[in-house]
Motif scaffolding. Structure first.
Motif, PDB file in Angstrom:
ATOM      1  N   ILE A 143      -4.796  19.443 -32.179  1.00  0.00           N
ATOM      2  CA  ILE A 143      -3.334  19.442 -31.952  1.00  0.00           C
ATOM      3  C   ILE A 143      -2.840  18.014 -31.784  1.00  0.00           C
ATOM      4  N   GLU A 144      -3.571  17.219 -31.040  1.00  0.00           N
ATOM      5  CA  GLU A 144      -3.192  15.834 -30.782  1.00  0.00           C
ATOM      6  C   GLU A 144      -3.202  15.003 -32.058  1.00  0.00           C
ATOM      7  N   SER A 145      -4.124  15.255 -32.947  1.00  0.00           N
ATOM      8  CA  SER A 145      -4.187  14.491 -34.191  1.00  0.00           C
ATOM      9  C   SER A 145      -3.018  14.816 -35.120  1.00  0.00           C
ATOM     10  N   ARG A 146      -2.423  15.972 -35.011  1.00  0.00           N
ATOM     11  CA  ARG A 146      -1.289  16.366 -35.834  1.00  0.00           C
ATOM     12  C   ARG A 146       0.044  15.822 -35.314  1.00  0.00           C
ATOM     13  N   LEU A 147       0.073  15.367 -34.077  1.00  0.00           N
ATOM     14  CA  LEU A 147       1.326  14.843 -33.514  1.00  0.00           C
ATOM     15  C   LEU A 147       1.724  13.561 -34.227  1.00  0.00           C
ATOM     16  N   PRO A 148       3.041  13.324 -34.401  1.00  0.00           N
ATOM     17  CA  PRO A 148       3.477  12.078 -35.037  1.00  0.00           C
ATOM     18  C   PRO A 148       3.127  10.861 -34.181  1.00  0.00           C
ATOM     19  N   ALA A 149       3.147   9.711 -34.790  1.00  0.00           N
ATOM     20  CA  ALA A 149       2.763   8.465 -34.122  1.00  0.00           C
ATOM     21  C   ALA A 149       3.715   8.100 -32.995  1.00  0.00           C
ATOM     22  N   GLN A 150       4.965   8.544 -33.055  1.00  0.00           N
ATOM     23  CA  GLN A 150       5.941   8.179 -32.020  1.00  0.00           C
ATOM     24  C   GLN A 150       5.533   8.715 -30.644  1.00  0.00           C
ATOM     25  N   PHE A 151       4.857   9.845 -30.579  1.00  0.00           N
ATOM     26  CA  PHE A 151       4.419  10.385 -29.299  1.00  0.00           C
ATOM     27  C   PHE A 151       3.308   9.533 -28.703  1.00  0.00           C
ATOM     28  N   GLU A 152       2.489   8.940 -29.517  1.00  0.00           N
ATOM     29  CA  GLU A 152       1.438   8.065 -29.027  1.00  0.00           C
ATOM     30  C   GLU A 152       2.040   6.805 -28.417  1.00  0.00           C
ATOM     31  N   GLU A 153       3.158   6.300 -29.012  1.00  0.00           N
ATOM     32  CA  GLU A 153       3.820   5.120 -28.472  1.00  0.00           C
ATOM     33  C   GLU A 153       4.412   5.416 -27.098  1.00  0.00           C
ATOM     34  N   VAL A 154       4.955   6.619 -26.945  1.00  0.00           N
ATOM     35  CA  VAL A 154       5.514   7.015 -25.650  1.00  0.00           C
ATOM     36  C   VAL A 154       4.422   7.012 -24.595  1.00  0.00           C
ATOM     37  N   LYS A 155       3.258   7.523 -24.943  1.00  0.00           N
ATOM     38  CA  LYS A 155       2.152   7.534 -23.999  1.00  0.00           C
ATOM     39  C   LYS A 155       1.781   6.117 -23.580  1.00  0.00           C
ATOM     40  N   LYS A 156       1.772   5.190 -24.549  1.00  0.00           N
ATOM     41  CA  LYS A 156       1.386   3.814 -24.248  1.00  0.00           C
ATOM     42  C   LYS A 156       2.414   3.128 -23.363  1.00  0.00           C
ATOM     43  N   THR A 157       3.711   3.371 -23.577  1.00  0.00           N
ATOM     44  CA  THR A 157       4.740   2.699 -22.777  1.00  0.00           C
ATOM     45  C   THR A 157       4.843   3.289 -21.378  1.00  0.00           C
ATOM     46  N   GLU A 158       4.405   4.500 -21.159  1.00  0.00           N
ATOM     47  CA  GLU A 158       4.470   5.113 -19.841  1.00  0.00           C
ATOM     48  C   GLU A 158       3.481   4.491 -18.864  1.00  0.00           C
ATOM     49  N   LYS A 159       2.500   3.807 -19.359  1.00  0.00           N
ATOM     50  CA  LYS A 159       1.455   3.266 -18.512  1.00  0.00           C
ATOM     51  C   LYS A 159       1.770   1.855 -18.036  1.00  0.00           C
ATOM     52  N   LYS A 160       3.013   1.615 -17.593  1.00  0.00           N
ATOM     53  CA  LYS A 160       3.388   0.310 -17.074  1.00  0.00           C
ATOM     54  C   LYS A 160       2.905   0.175 -15.640  1.00  0.00           C
ATOM     55  N   THR A 161       2.275  -0.913 -15.348  1.00  0.00           N
ATOM     56  CA  THR A 161       1.834  -1.180 -13.984  1.00  0.00           C
ATOM     57  C   THR A 161       2.322  -2.559 -13.575  1.00  0.00           C
ATOM     58  N   PHE A 162       2.365  -2.763 -12.298  1.00  0.00           N
ATOM     59  CA  PHE A 162       2.803  -4.044 -11.756  1.00  0.00           C
ATOM     60  C   PHE A 162       1.617  -4.703 -11.075  1.00  0.00           C
ATOM     61  N   SER A 163       1.522  -6.000 -11.261  1.00  0.00           N
ATOM     62  CA  SER A 163       0.431  -6.725 -10.623  1.00  0.00           C
ATOM     63  C   SER A 163       0.737  -6.893  -9.141  1.00  0.00           C
ATOM     64  N   LEU A 164      -0.300  -7.136  -8.398  1.00  0.00           N
ATOM     65  CA  LEU A 164      -0.154  -7.313  -6.961  1.00  0.00           C
ATOM     66  C   LEU A 164       0.705  -8.537  -6.657  1.00  0.00           C
ATOM     67  N   GLY A 165       0.571  -9.586  -7.446  1.00  0.00           N
ATOM     68  CA  GLY A 165       1.369 -10.797  -7.246  1.00  0.00           C
ATOM     69  C   GLY A 165       2.855 -10.508  -7.419  1.00  0.00           C
ATOM     70  N   PHE A 166       3.209  -9.724  -8.427  1.00  0.00           N
ATOM     71  CA  PHE A 166       4.616  -9.382  -8.663  1.00  0.00           C
ATOM     72  C   PHE A 166       5.177  -8.576  -7.488  1.00  0.00           C
ATOM     73  N   VAL A 167       4.419  -7.601  -7.027  1.00  0.00           N
ATOM     74  CA  VAL A 167       4.863  -6.769  -5.903  1.00  0.00           C
ATOM     75  C   VAL A 167       5.039  -7.623  -4.650  1.00  0.00           C
ATOM     76  N   MET A 168       4.144  -8.551  -4.429  1.00  0.00           N
ATOM     77  CA  MET A 168       4.236  -9.421  -3.248  1.00  0.00           C
ATOM     78  C   MET A 168       5.462 -10.334  -3.339  1.00  0.00           C
ATOM     79  N   ARG A 169       5.766 -10.850  -4.535  1.00  0.00           N
ATOM     80  CA  ARG A 169       6.957 -11.692  -4.695  1.00  0.00           C
ATOM     81  C   ARG A 169       8.230 -10.902  -4.414  1.00  0.00           C
ATOM     82  N   VAL A 170       8.294  -9.680  -4.906  1.00  0.00           N
ATOM     83  CA  VAL A 170       9.466  -8.838  -4.666  1.00  0.00           C
ATOM     84  C   VAL A 170       9.605  -8.541  -3.176  1.00  0.00           C
ATOM     85  N   ALA A 171       8.504  -8.206  -2.519  1.00  0.00           N
ATOM     86  CA  ALA A 171       8.536  -7.914  -1.081  1.00  0.00           C
ATOM     87  C   ALA A 171       8.969  -9.147  -0.288  1.00  0.00           C
TER      88      ALA A 171
END
Length: 188
Positions: A29-57
C-alpha cells in the motif's frame, strides 16, 4: 440491538481472529502512494536542537526580567510621595479614612453574604470612587499643587466613607424589615 451484536461477536470470536492481513500488505500500500505523501512525512519530523531551545528560553527570561523591572519602577514612581511632608494633618486624615473604609468594606461584605447581587451593586459604586482615588494618588507625584491633590484625595475618601455608611444603614434597615416580616409570619 447492541446486546445481540455483542453476543454474536463473543460467539464467533475465533472466526474473526483467523482472518489476518498478509505480512507485506502495508508495504505494498505504501509503495502505491504518490511521492507527495512521502514529502509530508519528511517535513513532519522537524526537531529543534538543544542550543536553539536554550536561546529561546534565555530570551524569554530576559524579556520577562526587563518587564518586571519596568513594572516595579513605575509602581515606585507613583507611590514615592511622602504625604506627611506635604501636610502632616492631611496625611493623618488620609490614613484614618483609608483604614475606616477598609473596615467598612469588610463589614459590608459580611452583611451582604446572603445577597451577592446587592453587594455587587454597592461594590460597583465604591469601586468607581476608588479608581478616582487611585488616579489622584498617581497624579500627586507630578502635580505642582500637591496639597490640593491631597485634599481632593481626602475628600474622595470622606465621600467613600459616607457612601459606605449609607449602604450599611440600608442593609441594616433591610435586615430589620426582614426580621419583622418573619416575626409577623410566625405570629400568624
Amino acid at each position: 440491538m447492541s446486546k445481540r451484536l455483542e453476543d454474536f461477536i463473543k460467539a464467533n470470536r475465533e472466526e474473526f481472529d483467523e482472518l489476518e492481513p498478509r505480512a507485506g500488505l502495508w508495504d505494498q500500500i505504501e509503495s502505491r502512494l504518490p511521492a507527495q505523501f512521502e514529502e509530508v512525512k519528511k517535513t513532519e519530523k522537524k526537531t529543534f536542537s538543544l542550543g536553539f531551545v536554550m536561546r529561546v528560553a534565555a530570551s524569554v527570561i530576559v524579556v520577562m526580567s526587563i518587564s518586571f523591572v519596568l513594572y516595579l519602577h513605575t509602581e515606585k514612581r507613583g507611590s514615592n510621595v511622602n504625604l506627611a511632608a506635604i501636610n502632616p494633618e492631611y496625611a493623618k486624615q488620609q490614613v484614618h479614612y483609608t483604614s475606616l473604609i477598609t473596615t467598612k468594606r469588610t463589614e459590608l461584605k459580611t452583611l451582604t453574604k446572603g445577597d451577592p447581587q446587592l453587594y455587587a451593586e454597592f461594590n460597583a459604586e465604591i469601586t468607581k470612587m476608588d479608581s478616582t482615588y487611585k488616579k489622584l494618588n498617581k497624579d500627586i507625584a507630578t502635580s505642582p499643587d500637591q496639597e490640593a491633590v491631597l485634599k481632593a484625595m481626602i475628600h474622595n475618601l470622606q465621600i467613600q466613607s459616607e457612601i459606605l455608611n449609607q449602604q450599611l444603614m440600608v442593609i441594616e434597615q433591610f435586615n430589620q424589615m426582614k426580621k419583622t416580616e418573619d416575626n409577623e409570619i410566625k405570629n400568624i
